[in-house]
Design an enzyme around this catalytic site. Structure first.
Site, PDB file in Angstrom:
ATOM      1  N   GLY A   7       0.841  -1.201   0.000  1.00  0.00           N
ATOM      2  CA  GLY A   7       0.000   0.000   0.000  1.00  0.00           C
ATOM      3  C   GLY A   7       0.868   1.239   0.000  1.00  0.00           C
ATOM      4  O   GLY A   7       1.469   1.571   1.022  1.00  0.00           O
ATOM      5  N   ASP A  30       2.206  -2.305  -4.427  1.00  0.00           N
ATOM      6  CA  ASP A  30       0.892  -1.673  -4.489  1.00  0.00           C
ATOM      7  C   ASP A  30       0.194  -2.256  -5.700  1.00  0.00           C
ATOM      8  O   ASP A  30       0.838  -2.583  -6.708  1.00  0.00           O
ATOM      9  CB  ASP A  30       1.032  -0.145  -4.624  1.00  0.00           C
ATOM     10  CG  ASP A  30      -0.278   0.579  -4.345  1.00  0.00           C
ATOM     11  OD1 ASP A  30      -0.396   1.237  -3.294  1.00  0.00           O
ATOM     12  OD2 ASP A  30      -1.201   0.473  -5.196  1.00  0.00           O
ATOM     13  N   ARG A  31      -1.115  -2.405  -5.621  1.00  0.00           N
ATOM     14  CA  ARG A  31      -1.791  -2.991  -6.792  1.00  0.00           C
ATOM     15  C   ARG A  31      -1.739  -2.020  -7.969  1.00  0.00           C
ATOM     16  O   ARG A  31      -1.922  -2.398  -9.106  1.00  0.00           O
ATOM     17  CB  ARG A  31      -3.222  -3.395  -6.438  1.00  0.00           C
ATOM     18  CG  ARG A  31      -4.101  -2.234  -6.045  1.00  0.00           C
ATOM     19  CD  ARG A  31      -5.511  -2.692  -5.671  1.00  0.00           C
ATOM     20  NE  ARG A  31      -6.292  -1.546  -5.233  1.00  0.00           N
ATOM     21  CZ  ARG A  31      -7.544  -1.615  -4.837  1.00  0.00           C
ATOM     22  NH1 ARG A  31      -8.146  -2.788  -4.778  1.00  0.00           N
ATOM     23  NH2 ARG A  31      -8.194  -0.536  -4.464  1.00  0.00           N
ATOM     24  N   SER A 122      -1.024   7.469  13.973  1.00  0.00           N
ATOM     25  CA  SER A 122      -1.527   8.839  13.941  1.00  0.00           C
ATOM     26  C   SER A 122      -0.451   9.769  13.409  1.00  0.00           C
ATOM     27  O   SER A 122       0.730   9.584  13.671  1.00  0.00           O
ATOM     28  CB  SER A 122      -1.951   9.286  15.339  1.00  0.00           C
ATOM     29  OG  SER A 122      -2.461  10.601  15.303  1.00  0.00           O
ATOM     30  N   GLY A 124      -1.141  11.751  10.153  1.00  0.00           N
ATOM     31  CA  GLY A 124      -1.646  12.353   8.930  1.00  0.00           C
ATOM     32  C   GLY A 124      -0.530  12.741   7.979  1.00  0.00           C
ATOM     33  O   GLY A 124       0.526  12.117   7.958  1.00  0.00           O
ATOM     34  N   LYS A 190      -5.884   3.519  19.446  1.00  0.00           N
ATOM     35  CA  LYS A 190      -5.965   4.485  18.345  1.00  0.00           C
ATOM     36  C   LYS A 190      -7.404   4.948  18.146  1.00  0.00           C
ATOM     37  O   LYS A 190      -7.670   6.127  17.885  1.00  0.00           O
ATOM     38  CB  LYS A 190      -5.438   3.846  17.055  1.00  0.00           C
ATOM     39  CG  LYS A 190      -5.655   4.671  15.791  1.00  0.00           C
ATOM     40  CD  LYS A 190      -4.961   6.021  15.850  1.00  0.00           C
ATOM     41  CE  LYS A 190      -4.716   6.616  14.463  1.00  0.00           C
ATOM     42  NZ  LYS A 190      -5.863   6.676  13.608  1.00  0.00           N
ATOM     43  N   GLU A 197      -9.979  13.051  19.468  1.00  0.00           N
ATOM     44  CA  GLU A 197      -9.727  14.025  18.390  1.00  0.00           C
ATOM     45  C   GLU A 197     -11.039  14.654  17.910  1.00  0.00           C
ATOM     46  O   GLU A 197     -11.119  15.865  17.742  1.00  0.00           O
ATOM     47  CB  GLU A 197      -9.021  13.276  17.257  1.00  0.00           C
ATOM     48  CG  GLU A 197      -8.806  14.036  15.975  1.00  0.00           C
ATOM     49  CD  GLU A 197      -8.406  13.067  14.846  1.00  0.00           C
ATOM     50  OE1 GLU A 197      -7.496  12.228  15.059  1.00  0.00           O
ATOM     51  OE2 GLU A 197      -9.024  13.134  13.764  1.00  0.00           O
TER      52      GLU A 197
END
Lengths: 342, 342, 342, 342
Positions: A7, A30-31, A122, A124, A190, A197
């Site tokens: 991925g 990755d595909r 976590s 981003g 998480k 959050e």
């Protein structure tokens, strides 16, 4: 050490970059073959075009990080991947999986002697630079084997001043990653993190909206209401034009609500004080919902976190039938027609 | 420049210390003479024993900071103080006053030509070291005259990295103080700040409670419920013993919820993981209430901030009669007796 | 027709009594033999001491109503019962089962050709007299076969004035029972019914608590608050001693909130105006939780129903760690000690 | 006896009709002369064209019911009316006034020896037929003098079965009106009544919305979510097409949530199952807000009533800036763009 990565979206690609920068070697899949090609040229990165090739290129026990959308896609990848792995190999699910799925996946893999580490991640889009905060669940030995990867991906102790009282040897948690417990515990922690959050974000958002409407006394005449609408009793108290970008900037220094979310809000408002580019349809991506369901299952109140979640639903007008029902009741008992505008 | 300070509690005293450290001169008064004596010996600090003496020792236009409990006490001090002041003198109300009182006080002082600056002051016991975040309302000229004091008390631009996009000249807000608008606007912004603080605190607290009860499946047997209590349908999902001090420490680096409140929580939990010293009766000191009232007056939803406030009320058992009424209804329609324990 | 009844608790026994009073015949079983003996003497009631005997005494297709605690007990009874039943027999689950269990039970029974009807049953201890409101899910043919029983157990159309516009033939729903859809739909509708019930109960309870504290201005001095507690700004507005039993009685006639729950509240308050017998630990028995989980799964806001649920959790002090965390944060940033009393 | 009525809107006119039907005599005024003309022809109704004429036509002590919109209009009418009244005359404010205004009005009138009764009036468009539930505050003697009017306007004891335990002499509250206490107490109780009404309405509306979306599993594919949206984990549990008009009709008989609001909802849904004529912009008319402010002032939690209020605000999109702020934060930390549709 070696890490396989499945991925290469934004998160996966950035994690690879942190890992190789620290001297480790990554084998990536990755595909989407273009995503593989785009990274394959980088130092210490080897691209592959199948799970079989991935397994072949990694020495045992293999460590493979799966970073794909949660739900059926993650389940499918893990099932497929398991076919090419051997006893003692380790799968890290770094996506946003529901912790209950981890328990199932761990059991499924355990049947083949493969070990799952669930890893809540976590950070981003800023994670590549700041490092990612990692919440890990699963088998002790597997965690210990993979720990150097977690240490590399995490921000490290220098990312924040040490907590007063925490002297001497640096604890795992201070480095920005933590083995939280058995299978699913990483994503459980998480999940709660994201629930918090949602609450913090909504706290800021509601507060800013109150500031935004602090001029309502200049827009609505005193006593202008009618039988259908509450009049504003005291317009003299709502005469302020608050500069909201300035206020968020201000709060960044010395206030009790200093926070990274506030920093980001200040950036966004500096770029566009009216936030005109947004329509205000706020998505939710699972963890907020699961946090509230956990609260309900546990029997503990979570009114703030749940209100934050429901506000997102409402932002997408998912309460429409309820609102219509209210208007219908009002019409029945009071003969009230809906007003053209709010 | 010279600053008069009335009120030498923790906040007042610490502000004086920041001010004199920066080369300004303070004349200080407290109705508790010991508090005055305790500070009078420090560099650049002059103690006085009456408002008249305070007025005498300050050159005009005088600037007097009032730092006493909000409500009738602040009103009383301002009224009394006004008798000794002259046209163009400036009163700074740095306490937690309701912004509506500022509007009244400003009008009252304006009748004598005295100017009020309302100054919301955030920072708590850490402010002496970190600086205080200052939200100021009132007359432009008065603000400009007193600005050096605000600049000294505030944290300054270096207290946080500059927001991306904010280059060049440092804005007022970046220095940690802001002239928000007309009389009351400072305390209005501070009020909303505290409302947000309540919401953020509750977000953290609720999340930690969910983590705390992640072991409920080990404590409650599956299907153990009866007609009176919901059974836990899925104890297998609640088998975690989460180390909460570690988790809060972990989140301090790289997570989306990095915040000063989280830092403080990590300190508290490192000191006492079970928080045994606390009974959980949570006070509220006005701003949270006023924020919610402002939301209601403005007609904007604030479910998160209001839920946070109500949780505090509930922590003090102020919902007792409501709960009894629920039990009474349950007994009436279902013959349900209350269970001995929850 | 004939009906088998398993479970002779308050609900089961009262349903039997309504059924036999209407000329039907009941064969009853309870694992508590005394409960069977107590009913066996009544007209048209036959007691049995095993599922096998129950099956033997009923003509085919048999209709057996199961009225036992939801969860594992219901599952166990249905599994055991199925062993003695034949193709086309009908099991009615009249308890408070989770609708998701119905789907499983229906599938399990379908494998043997047995049909499940899930039947949400509202009415509490008053049902024997008023009739029970029945929400039924499952197979059409099975429903049609059992319908005479539902018609007998339900209140009938005369229990309320017909809705304006509903003239002519009396619809099923007007008789007090409804075939809501496929397996689980009955308990789904009952679940939402109870969710609404929680919200309505809390609405009343919160309102009464506000009336109860309408005298707070006589108990708290103006401005008596300190830095830890919000002072009551306007005690002159809270000087009322409201007679709450009288108010609930009053609202029973002509007000918008006329309701059966209000009737019951008026009874309870007439009996004991202070509700002193209650401690205010309010149980919840599943449906309220499941309703909120359904809202979250569907992505629709249910802030009122969820707040009502959380208030029950809070009434049992399940928020304790959260409250302690709030006090700990307040101490950290403000040096605030907890106050001895709220 | 004689009653003056000022304000011949729907409520005022219907009250007059109940009063004269019972043999009393009404003198009516409205600033809209056509409204006066329309009623003046009816039995026992005398129309007048000024307050002076109204005062002239009433024998002393006069009783004048004011039924006009709350706020400045009511204040204006009372001030003007007072000029034509004499000592011991009685003004009944039957509108939706804020109880705090009653306190001011009562004081103002008391200066002239005139007595105010504040009268919360519930019943809506159905009141003419059902009678109005009346909550009255003010002076004892004034109440006693006007009581025959209240008894006429109220529904009377026969409007509901007597509460078990209430035998013998019929109490005031059982007749449908109640002297609640001193000035403002009537509107205080009415305010809380409406707060409860908001909560009950929202309870029903939220529940119906959950039923409405019980088919979401047929609309959303399993795992269809993406990184931006929570996938529906278990579509198999949301396959129901619930007939909502039937369900509301069903609940009217034998269920725990039997209520007048449910009756009205059943009417509305029978007329229009999809409620298509409504947009879902729900007004609020003061009492809901004031109830929540009272809860906050008193320091008692009212999460259900306040959530109900906020849902109305949200139905009018007054949370727009907050929602935009959430989207802005999500974009900052996660690079998330808003989705085109919810």
């Amino acid at each position: 050490m070696q890490l396989g990565m499945i991925g290469l979206g934004r998160m996966g690609a950035n994690i690879v970059r942190r890992v190789v920068k620290d001297g480790h070697e990554c084998v990536v899949y990755d595909r989407n073959r273009d995503a593989v090609k785009a990274m394959a040229g980088e130092d210490n990165v080897t691209g592959v075009s199948s799970y079989a090739e991935l397994a072949e290129k990694l020495s045992k026990p293999r460590v493979v990080w799966v970073m794909v959308p949660a739900g059926d896609i993650t389940t499918g990848v893990i099932e497929e991947l398991a076919k090419t792995l051997d006893t003692n190999d380790i799968v890290i699910d770094g996506g946003n999986s529901y912790y209950r799925d981890d328990i199932k996946h761990a059991q499924m893999l355990a049947d083949k002697g493969i070990r799952l580490l669930d890893c809540g991640t976590s950070g981003g889009v800023w994670g590549r630079e700041r490092g990612y905060c990692l919440m890990v669940g699963g088998d002790d030995d597997a965690f210990n084997h993979a720990e150097p990867i977690f240490a590399t991906v995490a921000p490290g102790v220098d990312a924040a001043p040490r907590t007063p009282g925490r002297d001497g040897e640096v604890a795992q948690s201070e480095k920005g990653y933590l083995h939280c417990g058995s299978a699913g515990s990483g994503h459980f922690v998480k999940m709660v993190h994201n629930g918090i959050e949602y609450g913090m974000m909504a706290s800021l958002a509601e507060g800013l909206n109150i500031l935004r409407n602090a001029d309502i006394g200049t827009r609505i005449q005193k006593g202008q209401g009618d039988a259908e609408t509450a009049p504003l009793a005291n317009p003299e108290y709502y005469q302020y034009n608050i500069n909201i970008p300035d206020v968020t900037e201000l709060w960044r220094r010395g206030s009790v609500i200093e926070s990274w979310l506030l920093d980001l809000t200040a950036i966004a408002l500096h770029q566009a004080p009216d936030l005109k580019e947004f329509a205000g349809h706020v998505s939710d991506s699972g963890e907020g919902r699961w946090t509230c369901i956990a609260a309900i299952d546990e029997g503990v109140p979570a009114p703030v976190l749940t209100s934050a979640l429901y506000s997102r639903f409402a932002s997408r007008r998912l309460d429409e039938f309820a609102d219509k029902a209210l208007s219908a009741m009002r019409k029945q008992f009071g003969g009230h027609d809906e007003k053209a505008s709010g």
